[in-house]
Design a protein around this motif. Structure first.
Motif, mmCIF file in Angstrom:
data_model
loop_
_atom_site.group_PDB
_atom_site.id
_atom_site.type_symbol
_atom_site.label_atom_id
_atom_site.label_comp_id
_atom_site.label_asym_id
_atom_site.label_seq_id
_atom_site.Cartn_x
_atom_site.Cartn_y
_atom_site.Cartn_z
ATOM 1 N N GLY A 150 -48.112 -31.401 2.312
ATOM 2 C CA GLY A 150 -47.376 -31.516 3.658
ATOM 3 C C GLY A 150 -46.053 -31.644 3.899
ATOM 4 N N ASP A 151 -45.536 -32.040 2.914
ATOM 5 C CA ASP A 151 -43.811 -32.380 3.034
ATOM 6 C C ASP A 151 -43.286 -31.004 3.261
ATOM 7 N N GLU A 152 -42.133 -31.046 3.982
ATOM 8 C CA GLU A 152 -41.647 -29.529 4.138
ATOM 9 C C GLU A 152 -40.145 -29.599 3.328
ATOM 10 N N VAL A 153 -40.064 -28.460 2.523
ATOM 11 C CA VAL A 153 -38.688 -28.201 1.771
ATOM 12 C C VAL A 153 -38.070 -27.247 2.340
ATOM 13 N N VAL A 154 -36.721 -27.623 2.650
ATOM 14 C CA VAL A 154 -35.948 -26.561 3.307
ATOM 15 C C VAL A 154 -35.099 -25.799 2.119
ATOM 16 N N ALA A 155 -35.241 -24.552 2.045
ATOM 17 C CA ALA A 155 -34.755 -23.854 0.958
ATOM 18 C C ALA A 155 -33.867 -22.620 1.340
ATOM 19 N N LEU A 156 -32.905 -22.229 0.507
ATOM 20 C CA LEU A 156 -31.992 -21.375 1.061
ATOM 21 C C LEU A 156 -32.642 -19.956 0.390
ATOM 22 N N GLU A 157 -32.692 -18.930 1.284
ATOM 23 C CA GLU A 157 -33.467 -17.678 0.715
ATOM 24 C C GLU A 157 -32.330 -16.519 0.954
ATOM 25 N N PRO A 158 -32.536 -15.254 0.213
ATOM 26 C CA PRO A 158 -33.339 -15.236 -1.005
ATOM 27 C C PRO A 158 -33.413 -16.281 -2.000
ATOM 28 N N TYR A 159 -34.433 -16.693 -2.658
ATOM 29 C CA TYR A 159 -34.602 -17.533 -3.815
ATOM 30 C C TYR A 159 -35.368 -17.086 -4.952
ATOM 31 N N TYR A 160 -34.883 -17.629 -6.081
ATOM 32 C CA TYR A 160 -35.568 -17.569 -7.337
ATOM 33 C C TYR A 160 -36.987 -17.786 -6.994
ATOM 34 N N ASP A 161 -38.005 -16.989 -7.864
ATOM 35 C CA ASP A 161 -39.088 -17.029 -7.129
ATOM 36 C C ASP A 161 -40.042 -18.266 -7.559
ATOM 37 N N SER A 162 -39.493 -19.030 -8.656
ATOM 38 C CA SER A 162 -40.416 -20.209 -9.087
ATOM 39 C C SER A 162 -40.076 -21.188 -7.915
ATOM 40 N N TYR A 163 -38.924 -21.547 -7.091
ATOM 41 C CA TYR A 163 -38.864 -22.284 -6.047
ATOM 42 C C TYR A 163 -40.268 -22.280 -5.248
ATOM 43 N N ALA A 164 -40.523 -21.145 -4.809
ATOM 44 C CA ALA A 164 -41.678 -21.026 -3.848
ATOM 45 C C ALA A 164 -43.247 -21.257 -4.534
ATOM 46 N N ALA A 165 -43.304 -20.677 -5.817
ATOM 47 C CA ALA A 165 -44.423 -21.442 -6.523
ATOM 48 C C ALA A 165 -44.547 -22.750 -6.829
ATOM 49 N N SER A 166 -43.275 -23.321 -7.161
ATOM 50 C CA SER A 166 -43.308 -24.893 -7.635
ATOM 51 C C SER A 166 -43.841 -25.831 -6.172
ATOM 52 N N ILE A 167 -42.977 -25.108 -4.998
ATOM 53 C CA ILE A 167 -43.506 -25.925 -3.921
ATOM 54 C C ILE A 167 -44.801 -26.014 -3.363
ATOM 55 N N ALA A 168 -45.378 -24.699 -3.734
ATOM 56 C CA ALA A 168 -46.641 -24.451 -3.551
ATOM 57 C C ALA A 168 -47.598 -25.270 -4.341
ATOM 58 N N MET A 169 -47.339 -25.379 -5.529
ATOM 59 C CA MET A 169 -48.122 -26.204 -6.452
ATOM 60 C C MET A 169 -48.241 -27.821 -6.252
ATOM 61 N N ALA A 170 -46.743 -28.312 -5.546
ATOM 62 C CA ALA A 170 -46.656 -29.498 -5.046
ATOM 63 C C ALA A 170 -47.470 -29.669 -3.800
ATOM 64 N N GLY A 171 -47.972 -28.767 -3.307
ATOM 65 C CA GLY A 171 -48.677 -28.921 -1.893
ATOM 66 C C GLY A 171 -47.614 -29.089 -0.652
ATOM 67 N N GLY A 172 -46.363 -28.702 -1.081
ATOM 68 C CA GLY A 172 -45.528 -28.849 0.023
ATOM 69 C C GLY A 172 -45.500 -27.294 0.802
ATOM 70 N N ARG A 173 -44.564 -27.224 1.941
ATOM 71 C CA ARG A 173 -44.328 -26.388 2.654
ATOM 72 C C ARG A 173 -42.757 -25.735 2.788
ATOM 73 N N ARG A 174 -42.555 -24.642 2.385
ATOM 74 C CA ARG A 174 -41.258 -24.178 2.325
ATOM 75 C C ARG A 174 -40.725 -23.677 3.625
ATOM 76 N N VAL A 175 -39.399 -24.171 4.083
ATOM 77 C CA VAL A 175 -38.948 -23.506 5.181
ATOM 78 C C VAL A 175 -37.681 -22.786 4.743
ATOM 79 N N PRO A 176 -37.650 -21.492 4.960
ATOM 80 C CA PRO A 176 -36.543 -20.903 4.592
ATOM 81 C C PRO A 176 -35.327 -20.983 5.628
ATOM 82 N N VAL A 177 -34.050 -20.976 5.164
ATOM 83 C CA VAL A 177 -32.997 -20.849 5.767
ATOM 84 C C VAL A 177 -32.244 -19.541 4.944
ATOM 85 N N THR A 178 -31.999 -18.370 5.646
ATOM 86 C CA THR A 178 -31.536 -17.234 5.157
ATOM 87 C C THR A 178 -29.927 -17.144 5.184
ATOM 88 N N LEU A 179 -29.536 -16.678 3.860
ATOM 89 C CA LEU A 179 -28.186 -16.441 3.662
ATOM 90 C C LEU A 179 -28.218 -14.855 3.954
#
Length: 393
Positions: free
Chosen positions: A117-146
């Motif tokens: 349930g924790d949110e992770v703010v990440a810059l996108e476009p992002y290296y694909d392992s970021y999204a997968a690792s956040i998902a495996m940890a149960g987090g929620r990714r929140v993109p901020v787009t470059l």
């Protein structure tokens, strides 16, 4: 035969299939195309470092399990590198952790620091392992787009601030940035640091391209800003700096409590890896400045070689300030779908690239963007440029 109707794959990973890098690299092999998609060099790094690995193998250093945190020689070298380059001091015994490349460092860090349930703010476009690792940890990714602006991709600091909520656990920052080639400025980094301190956020910063910055760009570690050392996990990698990507030697530097948390997760992933190579990378990190300067100059020249060729072929090119990738816009060709364009490119030109659309939560955001790598031999780049000129006609 199982009687369960439940899918085999964990639902957190249901949106992820084979990585785009594996898919496009397989396409390159199948079509005999030049692979400018996956970012691996086609030449090895310094001969003295390769020989250092051979020497370690022959001397029996690292052939059995190395220490869990990494061999002392490498941890000391990493700490010395951070201090010499950036004035950041880390205790090699408690504040440095060696990992199986940066990808494991990212996974272990996010698995350690996130609760479901924790949110992770990440810059996108992002290296694909970021999204997968956040998902495996149960987090929620929140993109901020470059977004492209005046020939480079820029960060909207107001959008970044607005993305932070009471559920935000950490910021995931990548500079120099893959795939756009943007290097965050001192002002941008200072604003990120101020936000992290104000909202009491952890920060994970992927700096694997730290030695690949060009022109007037400067790499500044986020951990060096006021209030950041104790809340920042910095990730580095030998593969990008020394062109030995197959060795998979990465690392984490952070405060003792953060490293202890990451180490707890990491020990149940690979536990240890790359024993003899760790000794070689310890020597590599102590190479004189001339190596790093020459390496950077050579990649800048290759950037210009490929960039000029892409422009001549008709692409709109976003000039990268760092990394060894060039992002382009395919709209001058009348195309709107980067994935379809990249699927067709091997047959049209005998070249493979990567569609940036796969690096966005909303693929439409990057629908017209295609990434090429320039960490290849000159003759390979020359041939690729020659083939891509077919597009101009």
């Amino acid at each position: 035969m199982t009687s369960s109707a439940r899918p085999y794959l964990n639902r957190r990973l249901a949106e992820f299939g084979t990585t785009i890098f594996a898919e496009m690299s397989a396409l390159a092999v199948a079509t005999g195309s030049i692979n400018l998609g996956q970012g691996f060099p086609d030449t090895d790094g310094p001969e003295e470092i390769r020989e250092a690995a051979v020497r370690a193998l022959r001397d029996g250093r690292g052939n059995q399990y190395p220490p869990g945190p990494g061999v002392p020689e490498l941890r000391n070298a990493i700490a010395a590198h951070q201090e010499r380059r950036y004035g950041l001091t880390y205790d090699p015994d408690t504040e440095v952790l060696v990992t199986a490349g940066a990808t494991e460092a990212i996974a272990a860090t996010l698995l350690a620091l996130l609760e479901p349930g924790d949110e992770v703010v990440a810059l996108e476009p992002y290296y694909d392992s970021y999204a997968a690792s956040i998902a495996m940890a149960g987090g929620r990714r929140v993109p901020v787009t470059l977004r492209p602006d005046a020939g480079r991709f820029t960060l909207d600091l107001d959008e970044l601030r607005a993305a932070v909520t009471d559920r935000t656990r950490l910021l995931l920052i990548n500079t120099p940035h893959n795939p756009t080639g943007t290097v965050l400025t001192r002002a941008e980094l200072a604003a990120i640091a101020e936000l992290a301190v104000e909202r009491d956020l952890l920060v994970v910063t992927d700096e694997v391209y730290e030695h690949l910055v060009f022109d007037d760009a400067e790499h500044i570690p986020l951990a060096s800003f006021p209030g950041m050392r104790e809340r920042t996990v910095t990730i580095g990698s030998a593969g990008k700096t020394f062109s030995f990507t197959g060795w998979k030697v990465g690392w984490v530097t952070a405060s003792g409590p953060l490293v202890a948390a990451v180490r707890t997760a990491k020990q149940y992933l690979t536990y240890v890896s790359a024993g003899p190579f760790q000794y070689a990378i310890a020597e590599a990190l102590r190479l004189p400045d001339a190596y790093f300067d020459s390496f950077r100059a050579d990649l800048r020249r290759k950037r210009d070689l490929l960039g000029d060729g892409l422009r001549a072929a008709g692409f709109e090119v976003y000039q990268p300030q760092g990394t060894y990738f060039i992002t382009t816009d395919i709209s001058p060709f009348g195309h709107k779908d980067a994935y379809a364009f990249c699927r067709a490119l091997p047959e049209r030109c005998g070249v493979v690239a990567i569609p940036n659309s796969v690096f966005y939560d909303d693929p439409d955001t990057g629908r017209g963007q295609v990434r090429f790598t320039f960490c290849k031999k000159d003759d390979v780049l020359d041939e690729a440029v020659s083939r891509l000129r077919r597009l101009a006609s």
